[in-house]
Scaffold this motif. Structure first.
Motif, mmCIF file in Angstrom:
data_model
loop_
_atom_site.group_PDB
_atom_site.id
_atom_site.type_symbol
_atom_site.label_atom_id
_atom_site.label_comp_id
_atom_site.label_asym_id
_atom_site.label_seq_id
_atom_site.Cartn_x
_atom_site.Cartn_y
_atom_site.Cartn_z
ATOM 1 N N LEU A 173 0.832 -1.210 0.000
ATOM 2 C CA LEU A 173 0.000 0.000 0.000
ATOM 3 C C LEU A 173 0.868 1.261 0.000
ATOM 4 C CD1 LEU A 173 -2.786 -1.046 2.543
ATOM 5 C CD2 LEU A 173 -3.035 -0.755 0.069
ATOM 6 N N ALA A 174 1.961 1.219 0.733
ATOM 7 C CA ALA A 174 2.860 2.375 0.779
ATOM 8 C C ALA A 174 3.503 2.614 -0.582
ATOM 9 C CB ALA A 174 3.931 2.162 1.848
ATOM 10 N N VAL A 175 3.919 1.540 -1.233
ATOM 11 C CA VAL A 175 4.524 1.667 -2.564
ATOM 12 C C VAL A 175 3.507 2.228 -3.560
ATOM 13 C CG1 VAL A 175 5.478 0.382 -4.505
ATOM 14 C CG2 VAL A 175 6.229 -0.148 -2.177
ATOM 15 N N ALA A 176 2.291 1.688 -3.519
ATOM 16 C CA ALA A 176 1.243 2.164 -4.424
ATOM 17 C C ALA A 176 0.911 3.632 -4.170
ATOM 18 C CB ALA A 176 -0.012 1.304 -4.255
ATOM 19 N N ALA A 177 0.896 4.031 -2.899
ATOM 20 C CA ALA A 177 0.611 5.434 -2.572
ATOM 21 C C ALA A 177 1.716 6.345 -3.099
ATOM 22 C CB ALA A 177 0.465 5.593 -1.062
ATOM 23 N N GLY A 178 2.954 5.877 -3.014
ATOM 24 C CA GLY A 178 4.068 6.675 -3.521
ATOM 25 C C GLY A 178 4.016 6.843 -5.026
ATOM 26 N N PRO A 184 -5.009 11.330 -0.110
ATOM 27 C CA PRO A 184 -5.761 10.420 0.776
ATOM 28 C C PRO A 184 -5.075 9.068 0.941
ATOM 29 C CG PRO A 184 -7.253 11.538 -0.719
ATOM 30 C CD PRO A 184 -5.867 11.870 -1.187
ATOM 31 N N GLU A 185 -4.539 8.515 -0.175
ATOM 32 C CA GLU A 185 -3.857 7.232 -0.104
ATOM 33 C C GLU A 185 -2.528 7.354 0.641
ATOM 34 O OE1 GLU A 185 -5.341 8.416 -2.724
ATOM 35 O OE2 GLU A 185 -6.800 6.890 -3.322
ATOM 36 N N VAL A 186 -1.829 8.466 0.455
ATOM 37 C CA VAL A 186 -0.559 8.693 1.142
ATOM 38 C C VAL A 186 -0.785 8.761 2.650
ATOM 39 C CG1 VAL A 186 1.283 10.388 1.541
ATOM 40 C CG2 VAL A 186 0.592 9.822 -0.797
ATOM 41 N N ILE A 187 -1.760 9.559 3.067
ATOM 42 C CA ILE A 187 -2.045 9.709 4.500
ATOM 43 C C ILE A 187 -2.495 8.380 5.096
ATOM 44 C CG2 ILE A 187 -3.584 10.818 6.173
ATOM 45 C CD1 ILE A 187 -3.572 13.284 4.327
ATOM 46 N N ASN A 235 8.750 6.421 6.542
ATOM 47 C CA ASN A 235 9.578 7.629 6.591
ATOM 48 C C ASN A 235 9.794 8.202 5.187
ATOM 49 O OD1 ASN A 235 9.875 7.551 9.371
ATOM 50 N ND2 ASN A 235 11.743 6.325 9.294
ATOM 51 N N LYS A 236 10.051 7.320 4.225
ATOM 52 C CA LYS A 236 10.273 7.763 2.841
ATOM 53 C C LYS A 236 9.008 8.412 2.276
ATOM 54 C CE LYS A 236 12.052 6.015 -1.583
ATOM 55 N NZ LYS A 236 10.972 5.977 -2.560
ATOM 56 N N LEU A 237 7.882 7.791 2.523
ATOM 57 C CA LEU A 237 6.618 8.322 2.023
ATOM 58 C C LEU A 237 6.334 9.680 2.642
ATOM 59 C CD1 LEU A 237 4.364 7.415 0.088
ATOM 60 C CD2 LEU A 237 3.172 6.446 2.053
ATOM 61 N N TYR A 238 6.637 9.817 3.927
ATOM 62 C CA TYR A 238 6.396 11.091 4.590
ATOM 63 C C TYR A 238 7.321 12.176 4.043
ATOM 64 C CZ TYR A 238 6.061 14.746 8.066
ATOM 65 O OH TYR A 238 5.894 15.955 8.686
ATOM 66 N N ARG A 239 8.599 11.848 3.869
ATOM 67 C CA ARG A 239 9.557 12.834 3.350
ATOM 68 C C ARG A 239 9.173 13.315 1.961
ATOM 69 N NH1 ARG A 239 13.438 9.160 5.193
ATOM 70 N NH2 ARG A 239 13.805 8.536 3.036
ATOM 71 N N GLU A 240 8.800 12.377 1.087
ATOM 72 C CA GLU A 240 8.578 12.713 -0.311
ATOM 73 C C GLU A 240 7.194 13.309 -0.570
ATOM 74 O OE1 GLU A 240 9.429 9.237 -2.590
ATOM 75 O OE2 GLU A 240 11.567 9.247 -2.094
ATOM 76 N N LEU A 241 6.171 12.856 0.158
ATOM 77 C CA LEU A 241 4.806 13.288 -0.135
ATOM 78 C C LEU A 241 4.005 13.699 1.097
ATOM 79 C CD1 LEU A 241 3.945 10.428 -2.662
ATOM 80 C CD2 LEU A 241 4.419 12.811 -3.252
ATOM 81 N N GLN A 248 0.613 13.561 9.455
ATOM 82 C CA GLN A 248 1.363 13.611 10.695
ATOM 83 C C GLN A 248 2.682 12.885 10.512
ATOM 84 O OE1 GLN A 248 0.567 15.134 13.655
ATOM 85 N NE2 GLN A 248 -1.151 16.037 12.530
ATOM 86 N N PRO A 249 3.785 13.426 11.044
ATOM 87 C CA PRO A 249 5.074 12.742 10.885
ATOM 88 C C PRO A 249 5.057 11.396 11.591
ATOM 89 C CG PRO A 249 5.245 14.537 12.461
ATOM 90 C CD PRO A 249 3.906 14.662 11.820
ATOM 91 N N PRO A 250 5.753 10.391 11.036
ATOM 92 C CA PRO A 250 5.806 9.076 11.681
ATOM 93 C C PRO A 250 6.384 9.179 13.079
ATOM 94 C CG PRO A 250 6.668 8.970 9.447
ATOM 95 C CD PRO A 250 6.510 10.429 9.782
ATOM 96 N N ALA A 251 5.693 8.588 14.045
ATOM 97 C CA ALA A 251 6.188 8.575 15.415
ATOM 98 C C ALA A 251 7.262 7.509 15.552
ATOM 99 C CB ALA A 251 5.042 8.298 16.386
ATOM 100 N N GLU A 252 8.151 7.689 16.523
ATOM 101 C CA GLU A 252 9.158 6.666 16.787
ATOM 102 C C GLU A 252 8.454 5.399 17.235
ATOM 103 O OE1 GLU A 252 13.085 5.904 19.624
ATOM 104 O OE2 GLU A 252 12.137 7.865 19.542
ATOM 105 N N ALA A 253 8.780 4.292 16.623
ATOM 106 C CA ALA A 253 8.069 3.041 16.892
ATOM 107 C C ALA A 253 8.413 2.505 18.271
ATOM 108 C CB ALA A 253 8.425 2.009 15.834
ATOM 109 N N GLU A 254 7.394 2.197 19.052
ATOM 110 C CA GLU A 254 7.554 1.570 20.352
ATOM 111 C C GLU A 254 6.516 0.475 20.492
ATOM 112 O OE1 GLU A 254 7.129 4.561 23.265
ATOM 113 O OE2 GLU A 254 8.995 5.603 22.779
ATOM 114 N N ALA A 255 6.821 -0.511 21.298
ATOM 115 C CA ALA A 255 5.856 -1.580 21.540
ATOM 116 C C ALA A 255 4.661 -1.024 22.283
ATOM 117 C CB ALA A 255 6.498 -2.704 22.346
ATOM 118 N N PRO A 256 3.447 -1.423 21.925
ATOM 119 C CA PRO A 256 2.264 -0.921 22.617
ATOM 120 C C PRO A 256 2.237 -1.379 24.051
ATOM 121 C CG PRO A 256 1.701 -2.754 21.191
ATOM 122 C CD PRO A 256 3.118 -2.420 20.906
ATOM 123 N N THR A 257 1.728 -0.506 24.925
ATOM 124 C CA THR A 257 1.574 -0.859 26.323
ATOM 125 C C THR A 257 0.140 -1.265 26.554
ATOM 126 O OG1 THR A 257 1.106 1.450 26.868
ATOM 127 C CG2 THR A 257 3.401 0.752 26.995
#
Length: 265
Positions: A173-178, A184-187, A235-241, A248-257
């Motif tokens: 999906l990310a590749v297709a959005a790019g 809408p698809e990017v977000i 990150n690439k999708l956010y930077r480019e589009l 919203q910028p990608p948040a740093e990935a953490e395990a869910p609590t």
């Protein structure tokens, strides 16, 4: 319009009631209905299950802080039933045209990964606080308060396989959005990655304690590679589009609590 919406409202209410704890006979009857559902009803089912998992996950930590084994057990049984309902929904899609069911298949798999994480979290609390739990006398005959069954190794293996499948779909999906460059698809792709990456991290940590669950199709290394690919793609999708689309910028990935899993859209 009101007439057409009524069956869906009634159906959603029935699913919520079932997850809250229905008699065994009623539970089996409602599960049996899934095979006769159309795509709209199945989508309603997936949404209802995912929302129920989110609400019950919010209750886990407060219940643990109170050492409330009754509530922890109810939530655990609800997660297990939701997981089963999602499996039945997935089976119902088999044999249908891929073009019609691809999106719903993706939602089901992603919801199962999230629900599995909730099951593991509930079991962790129960194993710490409620080893000698027995249902109270006034709830002894209610299935939702019966001592919940422990997760089996095969279920961890299946969860690993499904997580890889969902990761591959999110990456596609990310590749297709790019390529499409439509906001809408990017977000949507960025949000989906943000939702899913923490669950890959948690599952990887969970199976580290169960090496017997790993195998050729359930590789922890493969899961970690998929997680890294998704983070890079987001990150690439956010930077480019994404900036131009006001994502919203990608948040740093953490395990869910113990917080609630976001609902699958």
């Amino acid at each position: 319009m009101r007439k057409s919406l009524l069956p869906f409202a009634a159906f959603t209410l029935a699913i919520v009631t079932l997850l809250a704890g229905a008699p065994v006979a009623q539970e089996e009857a409602d599960v049996g209905r899934i095979g006769k559902m159309n795509l709209k009803e199945l989508a309603t089912l997936v949404g209802a299950v995912t929302q129920s998992v989110g609400r019950d996950t919010l209750k886990l930590q407060p219940a643990a802080q109170r050492s409330d084994c009754v509530e922890l057990t109810r939530a655990s049984n609800s997660f297990a039933l939701g997981y089963r309902l999602l499996a039945e929904a997935r089976v119902t899609l088999e044999g249908k045209p891929l073009k019609e069911v691809a999106a719903l298949q993706t939602h089901i798999v992603q919801s199962r990964v999230i629900t599995f994480a909730a099951r593991v979290r509930a079991e962790e609390w129960l194993s710490r606080l409620c080893v000698s739990y027995q249902p109270p006398a006034d709830k002894a005959g209610e299935p939702r308060y019966a001592k919940s069954e422990k997760l089996q190794t095969a279920e961890f293996t299946q969860a690993m396989i499904e997580a890889r499948q969902a990761a591959e779909t999110n990456l596609a999906l990310a590749v297709a959005a790019g390529i499409g460059k439509k906001c809408p698809e990017v977000i949507s792709a960025i949000q989906s990655i943000q939702l899913f990456v923490p669950y890959l991290e948690k599952l990887s940590k969970d199976v580290a304690k169960r090496p017997e669950a790993l195998g050729p199709r359930a590789s922890r290394r493969g899961l970690e590679v998929a997680r890294g690919q998704l983070i890079n793609a987001g990150n690439k999708l956010y930077r480019e589009l994404g900036v131009g689309c006001r994502a919203q910028p990608p948040a740093e990935a953490e395990a869910p609590t113990e917080g609630a899993p976001p609902a699958v859209q």
